[in-house]
Design a protein around this motif. Structure first.
Motif, PDB file in Angstrom:
ATOM      1  N   VAL A 107     -44.482 -16.801  58.600  1.00 56.92           N
ATOM      2  CA  VAL A 107     -45.591 -15.630  58.308  1.00 56.92           C
ATOM      3  C   VAL A 107     -45.454 -14.745  59.567  1.00 56.92           C
ATOM      4  O   VAL A 107     -46.128 -14.036  60.071  1.00 56.92           O
ATOM      5  N   GLU A 108     -44.893 -15.207  60.788  1.00 53.22           N
ATOM      6  CA  GLU A 108     -44.583 -14.528  61.799  1.00 53.22           C
ATOM      7  C   GLU A 108     -43.101 -13.801  62.200  1.00 53.22           C
ATOM      8  O   GLU A 108     -43.054 -13.291  63.328  1.00 53.22           O
ATOM      9  N   GLU A 109     -43.064 -12.985  61.438  1.00 51.72           N
ATOM     10  CA  GLU A 109     -41.372 -12.545  60.934  1.00 51.72           C
ATOM     11  C   GLU A 109     -42.335 -10.901  61.838  1.00 51.72           C
ATOM     12  O   GLU A 109     -43.423 -10.672  61.953  1.00 51.72           O
ATOM     13  N   THR A 110     -41.131 -10.426  62.557  1.00 52.74           N
ATOM     14  CA  THR A 110     -41.955  -8.932  63.053  1.00 52.74           C
ATOM     15  C   THR A 110     -41.361  -8.183  62.572  1.00 52.74           C
ATOM     16  O   THR A 110     -40.313  -7.937  61.867  1.00 52.74           O
ATOM     17  N   TYR A 111     -41.596  -6.623  62.883  1.00 47.89           N
ATOM     18  CA  TYR A 111     -41.482  -5.829  63.070  1.00 47.89           C
ATOM     19  C   TYR A 111     -40.041  -5.344  63.637  1.00 47.89           C
ATOM     20  O   TYR A 111     -40.102  -5.147  65.060  1.00 47.89           O
TER      21      TYR A 111
END
Length: 233
Positions: free
Chosen positions: A48-52
């Motif tokens: 859940v550390e996907e960034t924009y």
């Protein structure tokens, strides 16, 4: 409800230039699917550390290059890192595409500290033995905003060997190390993992994982055992 990946991509061909904007994990490292691997967990690519991101790159006949600017996703969810910055990853194929080496760099800036990260990856497939060897190493230099807090340098590594004894079955053994401060003794985490992945039908995977982990000294290890069933769309 959290959507971990959603993006738009422009890519007119399988080779050449591309551009992508949205939420995803920036191209960096071996991109192993297991988020508990130290080279993902401690480098800003954990679960859940996907960034924009706004990302662009180029695929050549024997090389690829990717550049990404990112901002945190915590504007919409409390999960994930609080850093903004950029990532660069380049990879060159070796021989007849049996292996590759890559170089990478990442800068992450937050309200409490800045992290400067650099490293490399290497992988090679031995077709006669049905064997894949791959490794990744990262040095991370963290500088804190507080004047009384000294900076620190960290290390995150992975070395794994995978074997396909028969179609649809992959066995993997790996060693990992993360050192939270190279200037201080007994700050390491070492782990040995053994994995079996069975792909009985298209889109289905049964994954068994056992991991032994030591922290600071080689005494009784902590033990992790997982049995997972995955379905891929």
């Amino acid at each position: 409800m959290i959507s971990r990946e959603h993006y738009l991509t422009w890519q007119p061909d399988t080779s050449g230039a591309y551009a992508r904007i949205g939420r995803f994990l920036a191209p960096y490292g071996l991109r192993l699917p297991d988020h508990t691997v130290y080279t993902r967990k401690y480098t800003g690519f954990h679960v859940v550390e996907e960034t924009y991101n706004a990302s662009a790159g180029y695929f050549g006949s024997s090389w690829e290059l990717h550049a990404t600017g990112f901002v945190p996703a915590d504007r919409f969810t409390s999960a994930g890192p609080r850093e903004s910055g950029g990532v660069v990853y380049g990879e060159h194929s070796l021989g007849d595409d049996s292996g590759a080496i890559g170089l990478q760099a990442r800068l992450g800036r937050s309200s409490g500290s800045d992290r400067y990260m650099g490293g490399s990856v290497a992988k090679w497939y031995f077709s006669g033995l049905e064997l894949m060897v791959q490794g990744e190493a990262n040095l991370i230099h963290q500088v804190f905003d507080a004047t009384a807090s000294p900076s620190r340098t960290q290390l995150a590594t992975y070395l794994g060997v995978s074997h396909w004894p028969t179609q649809g079955l992959m066995l993997t053994g790996a060693f990992e190390r993360f050192d939270s401060d190279l200037s201080t003794s007994a700050t390491f985490r070492d782990a040995f993992r053994a994995e079996a992945q069975l792909f009985p039908w298209a889109h289905w995977e049964l994954h068994a994982l056992t991991k032994l982990e030591w922290q600071g000294e080689y005494q009784a290890p902590s033990i992790l055992a997982l049995l997972m069933l995955h379905y891929y769309l």
